[in-house]
Design a protein around this motif. Structure first.
Motif, PDB file in Angstrom:
ATOM      1  N   ASP A 191     -17.947  12.104  19.731  1.00 24.01           N
ATOM      2  CA  ASP A 191     -18.952  11.368  19.037  1.00 24.01           C
ATOM      3  C   ASP A 191     -18.421  10.571  18.200  1.00 24.01           C
ATOM      4  O   ASP A 191     -17.720  10.830  17.343  1.00 24.01           O
ATOM      5  N   ASP A 192     -18.364   9.206  18.443  1.00 22.73           N
ATOM      6  CA  ASP A 192     -17.908   7.907  17.752  1.00 22.73           C
ATOM      7  C   ASP A 192     -18.406   8.181  16.070  1.00 22.73           C
ATOM      8  O   ASP A 192     -17.520   7.982  15.226  1.00 22.73           O
ATOM      9  N   ASP A 193     -19.427   8.533  15.996  1.00 19.58           N
ATOM     10  CA  ASP A 193     -20.009   8.637  14.427  1.00 19.58           C
ATOM     11  C   ASP A 193     -19.380   9.807  13.724  1.00 19.58           C
ATOM     12  O   ASP A 193     -18.926   9.522  12.514  1.00 19.58           O
TER      13      ASP A 193
ATOM     14  N   LEU B 201     -22.725  10.045  -2.469  1.00 16.54           N
ATOM     15  CA  LEU B 201     -21.536   9.864  -1.560  1.00 16.54           C
ATOM     16  C   LEU B 201     -21.257  10.751  -0.485  1.00 16.54           C
ATOM     17  O   LEU B 201     -20.290  10.664   0.401  1.00 16.54           O
ATOM     18  N   GLY B 202     -22.329  11.755  -0.292  1.00 14.65           N
ATOM     19  CA  GLY B 202     -22.322  12.565   0.833  1.00 14.65           C
ATOM     20  C   GLY B 202     -21.172  13.351   0.680  1.00 14.65           C
ATOM     21  O   GLY B 202     -20.751  13.967  -0.209  1.00 14.65           O
ATOM     22  N   LEU B 203     -20.734  13.534   2.145  1.00 18.37           N
ATOM     23  CA  LEU B 203     -19.576  14.424   2.424  1.00 18.37           C
ATOM     24  C   LEU B 203     -18.312  13.906   1.459  1.00 18.37           C
ATOM     25  O   LEU B 203     -17.570  14.854   1.105  1.00 18.37           O
TER      26      LEU B 203
ATOM     27  N   ALA C  98     -19.169  24.083   2.535  1.00 16.85           N
ATOM     28  CA  ALA C  98     -19.821  24.172   3.857  1.00 16.85           C
ATOM     29  C   ALA C  98     -21.331  24.236   3.793  1.00 16.85           C
ATOM     30  O   ALA C  98     -21.880  23.519   4.466  1.00 16.85           O
ATOM     31  N   LEU C  99     -22.078  24.871   2.962  1.00 18.29           N
ATOM     32  CA  LEU C  99     -23.491  25.170   2.702  1.00 18.29           C
ATOM     33  C   LEU C  99     -23.969  23.905   2.369  1.00 18.29           C
ATOM     34  O   LEU C  99     -24.922  23.247   2.735  1.00 18.29           O
ATOM     35  N   ALA C 100     -23.211  23.126   1.369  1.00 17.94           N
ATOM     36  CA  ALA C 100     -23.960  22.018   0.931  1.00 17.94           C
ATOM     37  C   ALA C 100     -23.854  20.876   1.824  1.00 17.94           C
ATOM     38  O   ALA C 100     -24.664  20.052   2.024  1.00 17.94           O
TER      39      ALA C 100
ATOM     40  N   GLY D  80     -27.297  17.033   6.636  1.00 14.19           N
ATOM     41  CA  GLY D  80     -27.527  16.468   7.864  1.00 14.19           C
ATOM     42  C   GLY D  80     -26.653  17.000   8.818  1.00 14.19           C
ATOM     43  O   GLY D  80     -25.595  17.465   8.584  1.00 14.19           O
ATOM     44  N   SER D  81     -26.979  16.645  10.110  1.00 17.73           N
ATOM     45  CA  SER D  81     -26.240  17.215  11.256  1.00 17.73           C
ATOM     46  C   SER D  81     -24.854  16.392  11.397  1.00 17.73           C
ATOM     47  O   SER D  81     -23.751  17.054  11.737  1.00 17.73           O
ATOM     48  N   LEU D  82     -25.009  15.289  11.103  1.00 23.13           N
ATOM     49  CA  LEU D  82     -23.643  14.503  11.170  1.00 23.13           C
ATOM     50  C   LEU D  82     -22.469  14.761  10.182  1.00 23.13           C
ATOM     51  O   LEU D  82     -21.387  15.046  10.518  1.00 23.13           O
ATOM     52  N   PRO D  83     -22.998  14.902   8.739  1.00 23.05           N
ATOM     53  CA  PRO D  83     -21.893  15.304   8.011  1.00 23.05           C
ATOM     54  C   PRO D  83     -21.365  16.808   8.262  1.00 23.05           C
ATOM     55  O   PRO D  83     -20.547  17.207   7.938  1.00 23.05           O
ATOM     56  N   LEU D  84     -22.418  17.518   8.715  1.00 27.53           N
ATOM     57  CA  LEU D  84     -22.083  18.869   9.023  1.00 27.53           C
ATOM     58  C   LEU D  84     -20.970  18.964  10.237  1.00 27.53           C
ATOM     59  O   LEU D  84     -20.113  19.931  10.102  1.00 27.53           O
ATOM     60  N   ALA D  85     -21.102  18.185  11.329  1.00 29.88           N
ATOM     61  CA  ALA D  85     -20.256  18.035  12.366  1.00 29.88           C
ATOM     62  C   ALA D  85     -18.799  17.780  11.798  1.00 29.88           C
ATOM     63  O   ALA D  85     -17.824  18.165  12.067  1.00 29.88           O
TER      64      ALA D  85
END
Length: 421
Positions: free
Chosen positions: A294-296, A361-363, A207-209, A214-219
Protein backbone atom coordinates in the motif's frame (compact mmCIF):
# COMPACT_ATOMS: atom_id res chain seq x y z
CA UNK A 1 -0.40 -7.14 24.25
CA UNK A 2 -1.59 -8.05 27.75
CA UNK A 3 0.48 -11.22 27.68
CA UNK A 4 3.60 -9.30 26.65
CA UNK A 5 3.35 -7.01 29.66
CA UNK A 6 2.57 -9.98 31.93
CA UNK A 7 5.74 -11.80 30.88
CA UNK A 8 7.74 -8.94 32.39
CA UNK A 9 7.51 -10.84 35.69
CA UNK A 10 9.86 -13.39 34.12
CA UNK A 11 12.02 -11.08 32.01
CA UNK A 12 12.31 -8.40 34.69
CA UNK A 13 12.41 -10.62 37.75
CA UNK A 14 15.26 -12.74 36.43
CA UNK A 15 17.44 -9.62 36.21
CA UNK A 16 18.13 -10.27 39.90
CA UNK A 17 20.24 -13.21 38.72
CA UNK A 18 22.25 -10.80 36.56
CA UNK A 19 23.43 -9.36 39.85
CA UNK A 20 23.39 -12.16 42.38
CA UNK A 21 24.33 -15.20 40.31
CA UNK A 22 26.95 -13.54 38.11
CA UNK A 23 28.70 -12.04 41.13
CA UNK A 24 28.47 -15.29 43.12
CA UNK A 25 29.95 -17.31 40.24
CA UNK A 26 33.28 -15.47 40.43
CA UNK A 27 32.97 -14.44 44.07
CA UNK A 28 34.22 -17.64 45.68
CA UNK A 29 31.24 -19.84 46.67
CA UNK A 30 29.94 -21.15 43.35
CA UNK A 31 27.36 -23.43 44.96
CA UNK A 32 25.26 -20.40 45.91
CA UNK A 33 24.61 -19.77 42.19
CA UNK A 34 22.20 -22.72 42.11
CA UNK A 35 20.55 -21.50 45.33
CA UNK A 36 19.87 -18.17 43.62
CA UNK A 37 18.38 -20.06 40.67
CA UNK A 38 16.00 -22.10 42.83
CA UNK A 39 14.94 -19.03 44.80
CA UNK A 40 14.36 -17.13 41.56
CA UNK A 41 12.06 -19.78 40.11
CA UNK A 42 9.98 -20.17 43.26
CA UNK A 43 9.59 -16.46 44.01
CA UNK A 44 8.75 -15.54 40.42
CA UNK A 45 6.14 -18.30 40.31
CA UNK A 46 4.59 -16.68 43.38
CA UNK A 47 4.85 -13.18 41.90
CA UNK A 48 3.07 -14.38 38.79
CA UNK A 49 -0.02 -15.45 40.79
CA UNK A 50 -1.58 -11.92 40.79
CA UNK A 51 -0.97 -11.68 37.04
CA UNK A 52 -2.59 -15.10 36.53
CA UNK A 53 -5.64 -14.01 38.54
CA UNK A 54 -5.94 -10.86 36.43
CA UNK A 55 -5.67 -12.86 33.22
CA UNK A 56 -8.21 -15.42 34.41
CA UNK A 57 -10.82 -12.75 35.15
CA UNK A 58 -9.86 -10.04 32.64
CA UNK A 59 -13.22 -9.90 30.84
CA UNK A 60 -14.94 -7.45 33.27
CA UNK A 61 -11.85 -5.22 33.18
CA UNK A 62 -11.86 -5.09 29.38
CA UNK A 63 -15.61 -4.39 29.32
CA UNK A 64 -15.06 -1.54 31.78
CA UNK A 65 -12.39 -0.13 29.45
CA UNK A 66 -14.87 -0.11 26.58
CA UNK A 67 -13.84 -3.20 24.65
CA UNK A 68 -16.41 -5.31 22.80
CA UNK A 69 -18.11 -8.25 24.52
CA UNK A 70 -16.88 -10.89 22.06
CA UNK A 71 -13.34 -9.52 22.07
CA UNK A 72 -13.25 -9.42 25.89
CA UNK A 73 -14.55 -12.97 26.11
CA UNK A 74 -12.00 -14.28 23.60
CA UNK A 75 -9.10 -12.48 25.30
CA UNK A 76 -10.02 -14.01 28.66
CA UNK A 77 -10.28 -17.51 27.17
CA UNK A 78 -6.94 -17.02 25.38
CA UNK A 79 -5.12 -15.84 28.52
CA UNK A 80 -6.58 -18.57 30.72
CA UNK A 81 -4.94 -21.20 28.54
CA UNK A 82 -1.71 -19.20 28.32
CA UNK A 83 -1.46 -19.28 32.13
CA UNK A 84 -0.63 -22.99 31.82
CA UNK A 85 2.65 -22.08 30.12
CA UNK A 86 3.71 -19.42 32.62
CA UNK A 87 5.64 -21.69 35.04
CA UNK A 88 7.54 -23.15 32.09
CA UNK A 89 8.35 -19.71 30.71
CA UNK A 90 9.58 -18.44 34.08
CA UNK A 91 11.63 -21.59 34.59
CA UNK A 92 13.21 -21.29 31.14
CA UNK A 93 14.14 -17.61 31.61
CA UNK A 94 15.58 -18.32 35.08
CA UNK A 95 17.64 -21.30 33.92
CA UNK A 96 18.84 -19.28 30.92
CA UNK A 97 20.19 -16.57 33.25
CA UNK A 98 21.75 -19.24 35.48
CA UNK A 99 23.73 -20.55 32.52
CA UNK A 100 24.58 -17.12 31.12
CA UNK A 101 26.16 -15.98 34.37
CA UNK A 102 28.55 -18.93 33.99
CA UNK A 103 29.45 -17.89 30.45
CA UNK A 104 27.26 -20.59 28.84
CA UNK A 105 25.54 -18.26 26.37
CA UNK A 106 24.58 -20.59 23.51
CA UNK A 107 22.46 -23.17 25.32
CA UNK A 108 19.19 -21.22 25.24
CA UNK A 109 19.80 -20.28 21.60
CA UNK A 110 20.17 -23.92 20.60
CA UNK A 111 16.99 -24.81 22.49
CA UNK A 112 15.01 -22.02 20.84
CA UNK A 113 16.28 -22.99 17.39
CA UNK A 114 15.18 -26.56 18.03
CA UNK A 115 11.76 -25.60 19.39
CA UNK A 116 10.79 -22.89 16.87
CA UNK A 117 9.69 -25.31 14.10
CA UNK A 118 7.79 -27.35 16.69
CA UNK A 119 5.98 -24.20 17.78
CA UNK A 120 5.08 -23.41 14.16
CA UNK A 121 3.70 -26.90 13.51
CA UNK A 122 1.74 -26.93 16.77
CA UNK A 123 0.14 -23.57 15.98
CA UNK A 124 -0.88 -24.59 12.47
CA UNK A 125 -2.20 -27.98 13.57
CA UNK A 126 -4.11 -26.86 16.67
CA UNK A 127 -5.59 -23.73 15.09
CA UNK A 128 -6.53 -25.08 11.67
CA UNK A 129 -6.93 -28.83 12.11
CA UNK A 130 -8.61 -29.22 15.52
CA UNK A 131 -11.87 -27.85 16.98
CA UNK A 132 -9.86 -25.50 19.23
CA UNK A 133 -9.53 -22.80 16.56
CA UNK A 134 -8.24 -19.58 18.13
CA UNK A 135 -7.60 -21.31 21.47
CA UNK A 136 -5.16 -23.66 19.79
CA UNK A 137 -2.63 -20.83 19.61
CA UNK A 138 -2.18 -20.23 23.38
CA UNK A 139 -2.11 -24.01 23.92
CA UNK A 140 0.69 -24.30 21.35
CA UNK A 141 2.61 -21.46 22.99
CA UNK A 142 2.14 -22.88 26.50
CA UNK A 143 3.35 -26.28 25.30
CA UNK A 144 6.35 -24.63 23.65
CA UNK A 145 7.35 -22.83 26.86
CA UNK A 146 7.35 -26.08 28.82
CA UNK A 147 9.27 -27.80 26.05
CA UNK A 148 11.90 -25.03 26.15
CA UNK A 149 12.26 -25.43 29.92
CA UNK A 150 12.56 -29.21 29.80
CA UNK A 151 15.08 -29.18 26.93
CA UNK A 152 17.21 -26.56 28.69
CA UNK A 153 17.22 -28.71 31.84
CA UNK A 154 18.45 -31.64 29.74
CA UNK A 155 21.10 -29.45 28.09
CA UNK A 156 22.24 -28.23 31.51
CA UNK A 157 22.53 -31.76 32.87
CA UNK A 158 24.67 -32.98 29.99
CA UNK A 159 26.78 -29.83 29.60
CA UNK A 160 30.44 -30.59 30.41
CA UNK A 161 31.04 -26.88 31.08
CA UNK A 162 28.26 -26.81 33.65
CA UNK A 163 29.59 -29.90 35.40
CA UNK A 164 33.09 -28.40 35.40
CA UNK A 165 31.82 -25.15 36.92
CA UNK A 166 30.45 -27.11 39.91
CA UNK A 167 27.62 -24.68 40.69
CA UNK A 168 24.84 -27.16 41.50
CA UNK A 169 24.25 -27.65 45.23
CA UNK A 170 21.20 -29.89 44.93
CA UNK A 171 17.63 -29.00 45.86
CA UNK A 172 17.75 -27.12 49.15
CA UNK A 173 14.31 -25.71 50.05
CA UNK A 174 15.34 -24.67 53.57
CA UNK A 175 18.01 -22.32 52.19
CA UNK A 176 15.88 -21.18 49.27
CA UNK A 177 13.15 -19.92 51.60
CA UNK A 178 15.52 -18.10 53.96
CA UNK A 179 13.62 -14.87 54.74
CA UNK A 180 16.56 -12.48 54.52
CA UNK A 181 17.78 -13.99 51.26
CA UNK A 182 14.29 -13.85 49.76
CA UNK A 183 14.01 -10.20 50.75
CA UNK A 184 17.40 -9.44 49.18
CA UNK A 185 16.28 -11.14 45.98
CA UNK A 186 12.98 -9.25 45.82
CA UNK A 187 14.81 -5.93 46.35
CA UNK A 188 16.41 -6.56 42.96
CA UNK A 189 13.65 -8.50 41.20
CA UNK A 190 10.77 -6.03 41.72
CA UNK A 191 12.71 -3.00 40.39
CA UNK A 192 13.82 -5.27 37.53
CA UNK A 193 10.19 -6.01 36.70
CA UNK A 194 9.42 -2.29 36.76
CA UNK A 195 12.51 -1.55 34.66
CA UNK A 196 11.38 -3.91 31.88
CA UNK A 197 7.61 -3.54 32.29
CA UNK A 198 7.43 0.24 32.23
CA UNK A 199 9.24 0.42 28.89
CA UNK A 200 7.22 -2.36 27.27
CA UNK A 201 3.93 -0.96 28.54
CA UNK A 202 4.80 2.50 27.18
CA UNK A 203 5.21 1.12 23.66
CA UNK A 204 1.95 -0.80 23.96
CA UNK A 205 0.19 2.43 25.01
CA UNK A 206 1.57 4.07 21.86
CA UNK A 207 0.15 1.18 19.82
CA UNK A 208 -3.27 1.64 21.44
CA UNK A 209 -3.14 5.37 20.76
CA UNK A 210 -2.18 4.74 17.14
CA UNK A 211 -5.31 2.63 16.75
CA UNK A 212 -7.41 5.69 17.53
CA UNK A 213 -5.78 7.62 14.69
CA UNK A 214 -7.33 5.37 12.05
CA UNK A 215 -6.51 2.32 9.94
CA UNK A 216 -3.66 3.94 7.97
CA UNK A 217 -1.64 5.13 11.01
CA UNK A 218 -2.32 1.77 12.67
CA UNK A 219 -0.92 -0.08 9.65
CA UNK A 220 2.18 2.13 9.62
CA UNK A 221 2.52 1.67 13.39
CA UNK A 222 2.51 -2.11 12.90
CA UNK A 223 5.36 -1.82 10.40
CA UNK A 224 7.37 0.45 12.68
CA UNK A 225 6.78 -1.56 15.85
CA UNK A 226 7.69 -4.84 14.14
CA UNK A 227 10.90 -3.25 12.87
CA UNK A 228 11.74 -1.72 16.24
CA UNK A 229 11.21 -5.03 18.06
CA UNK A 230 13.59 -6.77 15.67
CA UNK A 231 16.21 -4.02 15.93
CA UNK A 232 15.90 -3.92 19.71
CA UNK A 233 17.35 -7.42 19.93
CA UNK A 234 20.77 -5.92 19.09
CA UNK A 235 21.14 -3.59 22.12
CA UNK A 236 19.30 -6.18 24.22
CA UNK A 237 21.97 -8.76 23.34
CA UNK A 238 24.74 -6.30 24.18
CA UNK A 239 22.98 -5.63 27.49
CA UNK A 240 22.88 -9.35 28.30
CA UNK A 241 26.61 -9.63 27.69
CA UNK A 242 27.26 -6.45 29.70
CA UNK A 243 25.28 -7.58 32.74
CA UNK A 244 27.03 -10.96 32.82
CA UNK A 245 30.50 -9.55 32.24
CA UNK A 246 30.18 -6.70 34.71
CA UNK A 247 28.64 -8.98 37.36
CA UNK A 248 31.42 -11.55 36.92
CA UNK A 249 34.13 -8.90 37.20
CA UNK A 250 32.56 -7.34 40.28
CA UNK A 251 32.41 -10.81 41.84
CA UNK A 252 36.06 -11.29 40.91
CA UNK A 253 36.82 -7.99 42.72
CA UNK A 254 38.13 -6.33 39.57
CA UNK A 255 36.82 -2.77 39.75
CA UNK A 256 38.92 -1.61 36.83
CA UNK A 257 37.90 -4.57 34.69
CA UNK A 258 34.20 -3.95 35.37
CA UNK A 259 34.63 -0.31 34.47
CA UNK A 260 36.35 -1.16 31.17
CA UNK A 261 33.68 -3.72 30.29
CA UNK A 262 30.97 -1.11 30.94
CA UNK A 263 32.58 1.47 28.66
CA UNK A 264 33.26 -1.18 26.00
CA UNK A 265 29.58 -2.21 25.92
CA UNK A 266 28.48 1.43 25.65
CA UNK A 267 30.94 2.08 22.82
CA UNK A 268 29.84 -1.04 20.95
CA UNK A 269 26.17 -0.05 21.25
CA UNK A 270 26.92 3.43 19.87
CA UNK A 271 28.81 1.99 16.88
CA UNK A 272 26.08 -0.53 16.07
CA UNK A 273 23.34 2.06 16.67
CA UNK A 274 25.03 4.45 14.25
CA UNK A 275 25.17 1.80 11.53
CA UNK A 276 21.49 0.91 12.00
CA UNK A 277 20.54 4.60 11.98
CA UNK A 278 22.30 5.21 8.65
CA UNK A 279 20.67 2.15 7.06
CA UNK A 280 17.18 3.21 8.18
CA UNK A 281 17.64 6.77 6.91
CA UNK A 282 18.99 5.56 3.56
CA UNK A 283 16.07 3.15 3.02
CA UNK A 284 13.21 5.14 4.59
CA UNK A 285 11.39 5.77 1.31
CA UNK A 286 11.17 2.09 0.37
CA UNK A 287 11.41 0.35 3.74
CA UNK A 288 7.65 -0.01 4.11
CA UNK A 289 7.46 -2.26 1.04
CA UNK A 290 9.01 -5.04 3.14
CA UNK A 291 5.66 -5.23 4.94
CA UNK A 292 3.02 -3.70 2.66
CA UNK A 293 2.30 -2.89 -0.98
CA UNK A 294 0.00 0.00 0.00
CA UNK A 295 1.68 3.24 -1.17
CA UNK A 296 -0.05 5.33 1.52
CA UNK A 297 1.28 3.07 4.27
CA UNK A 298 4.79 3.14 2.78
CA UNK A 299 4.66 6.95 2.53
CA UNK A 300 3.62 7.34 6.18
CA UNK A 301 6.33 4.92 7.27
CA UNK A 302 8.88 7.03 5.37
CA UNK A 303 7.79 10.12 7.32
CA UNK A 304 8.13 8.41 10.71
CA UNK A 305 11.23 6.33 9.97
CA UNK A 306 13.71 9.22 10.53
CA UNK A 307 12.38 9.45 14.10
CA UNK A 308 12.92 5.73 14.60
CA UNK A 309 16.41 6.05 13.12
CA UNK A 310 17.25 9.01 15.37
CA UNK A 311 16.90 7.04 18.62
CA UNK A 312 18.96 4.00 17.62
CA UNK A 313 22.06 5.34 19.41
CA UNK A 314 20.03 6.25 22.50
CA UNK A 315 18.29 2.87 22.43
CA UNK A 316 21.69 1.21 22.21
CA UNK A 317 22.95 3.14 25.22
CA UNK A 318 19.81 2.26 27.16
CA UNK A 319 20.27 -1.43 26.35
CA UNK A 320 23.98 -1.66 27.14
CA UNK A 321 24.00 0.64 30.16
CA UNK A 322 20.84 -0.99 31.47
CA UNK A 323 22.76 -4.26 31.38
CA UNK A 324 25.59 -2.64 33.34
CA UNK A 325 23.12 -1.43 35.99
CA UNK A 326 21.71 -4.95 36.30
CA UNK A 327 25.21 -6.36 36.72
CA UNK A 328 25.80 -3.85 39.51
CA UNK A 329 22.47 -4.48 41.23
CA UNK A 330 21.02 -1.01 40.52
CA UNK A 331 17.84 -2.00 38.71
CA UNK A 332 15.97 0.66 40.70
CA UNK A 333 17.75 3.40 38.74
CA UNK A 334 16.63 1.95 35.41
CA UNK A 335 13.05 1.71 36.69
CA UNK A 336 13.16 5.31 37.93
CA UNK A 337 14.52 6.66 34.64
CA UNK A 338 11.84 4.79 32.69
CA UNK A 339 9.00 6.00 34.89
CA UNK A 340 10.03 9.64 34.60
CA UNK A 341 10.99 9.55 30.91
CA UNK A 342 7.95 7.67 29.60
CA UNK A 343 5.09 8.44 31.98
CA UNK A 344 5.91 11.96 33.15
CA UNK A 345 7.29 13.32 29.88
CA UNK A 346 7.08 11.18 26.73
CA UNK A 347 3.56 9.75 26.74
CA UNK A 348 1.76 12.98 27.75
CA UNK A 349 3.81 14.94 25.20
CA UNK A 350 3.40 12.37 22.41
CA UNK A 351 -0.36 12.01 22.90
CA UNK A 352 -0.76 15.80 22.99
CA UNK A 353 1.23 16.24 19.78
CA UNK A 354 -0.73 13.44 18.12
CA UNK A 355 -4.27 14.52 19.02
CA UNK A 356 -4.25 18.21 19.99
CA UNK A 357 -6.04 20.37 17.35
CA UNK A 358 -3.19 22.89 17.24
CA UNK A 359 -0.57 20.29 16.40
CA UNK A 360 -2.34 17.14 15.22
CA UNK A 361 0.91 15.46 14.19
CA UNK A 362 -0.70 12.04 14.35
CA UNK A 363 1.69 9.08 14.37
CA UNK A 364 4.72 11.36 14.13
CA UNK A 365 3.67 13.07 17.36
CA UNK A 366 3.48 9.75 19.22
CA UNK A 367 6.98 8.80 18.09
CA UNK A 368 8.45 12.20 18.92
CA UNK A 369 7.51 11.42 22.52
CA UNK A 370 9.21 8.02 22.34
CA UNK A 371 12.37 9.56 20.86
CA UNK A 372 12.58 12.00 23.77
CA UNK A 373 12.05 9.20 26.30
CA UNK A 374 14.76 6.98 24.85
CA UNK A 375 17.28 9.81 24.77
CA UNK A 376 16.51 10.65 28.40
CA UNK A 377 16.84 7.01 29.49
CA UNK A 378 19.93 6.28 27.39
CA UNK A 379 21.85 9.42 28.37
CA UNK A 380 20.81 9.15 32.04
CA UNK A 381 21.97 5.55 32.33
CA UNK A 382 25.19 6.36 30.51
CA UNK A 383 25.80 9.27 32.89
CA UNK A 384 25.50 6.86 35.80
CA UNK A 385 27.89 4.37 34.19
CA UNK A 386 30.40 7.03 33.11
CA UNK A 387 30.56 9.31 36.14
CA UNK A 388 28.01 8.14 38.69
CA UNK A 389 29.58 4.85 39.71
CA UNK A 390 32.10 4.21 42.43
CA UNK A 391 33.43 0.90 41.16
CA UNK A 392 35.38 0.09 44.32
CA UNK A 393 32.16 0.53 46.28
CA UNK A 394 30.28 -1.76 43.89
CA UNK A 395 32.96 -4.42 44.38
CA UNK A 396 32.62 -4.08 48.15
CA UNK A 397 28.85 -4.44 47.91
CA UNK A 398 29.37 -7.58 45.82
CA UNK A 399 31.73 -9.01 48.46
CA UNK A 400 29.15 -8.34 51.18
CA UNK A 401 26.35 -10.00 49.13
CA UNK A 402 28.43 -13.11 48.45
CA UNK A 403 29.69 -13.46 52.01
CA UNK A 404 26.24 -13.03 53.52
CA UNK A 405 24.70 -15.64 51.19
CA UNK A 406 27.57 -18.07 51.72
CA UNK A 407 27.29 -17.77 55.51
CA UNK A 408 23.55 -18.38 55.41
CA UNK A 409 24.02 -21.44 53.20
CA UNK A 410 26.71 -22.84 55.46
CA UNK A 411 24.55 -22.17 58.53
CA UNK A 412 21.58 -24.01 57.03
CA UNK A 413 23.80 -26.91 56.02
CA UNK A 414 25.29 -27.05 59.54
CA UNK A 415 21.84 -27.01 61.13
CA UNK A 416 20.84 -29.85 58.84
CA UNK A 417 23.84 -31.93 59.90
CA UNK A 418 23.20 -31.21 63.60
CA UNK A 419 19.55 -32.20 63.32
CA UNK A 420 20.51 -35.49 61.67
CA UNK A 421 23.02 -36.20 64.42
Amino acid sequence: MLATVGWCVALGGTTALDTLASQAFTGGDRRTVSIHLQRCVVLLWLLFVPVALLWAFIEPVLLFLGQGEKLSEDVQAFLRILILGAPGYIGFESLKKYLQCQGIMRASTYVLLAVTPVNFVLNVWLVHHTPLGLLGSPLAVATTYWLCFVLLIVFTCISPTHRKNDTWAGLQPAIVFDIRSCFSFLKLAIPGILMVGTEWAAFEIVALAAGRLGSLPLAAQSVIMSTDQILNTIPFGIGVAASTRVGNLIGARSAEGAKRASHASALLSVIVGSIVMLVLIATKDVFGYLYSDDDDVVHLVSKVMPLVASFQIADGLAGSCGGVLRGQGRQHLGALFNLVAYYVLALPLGITLAFHPNTHLGLQGLWIGQVIALFIVGLSEYAVVWGGTNWDKEVQKGIERNEAEAKRRQLHERLGIDSEE
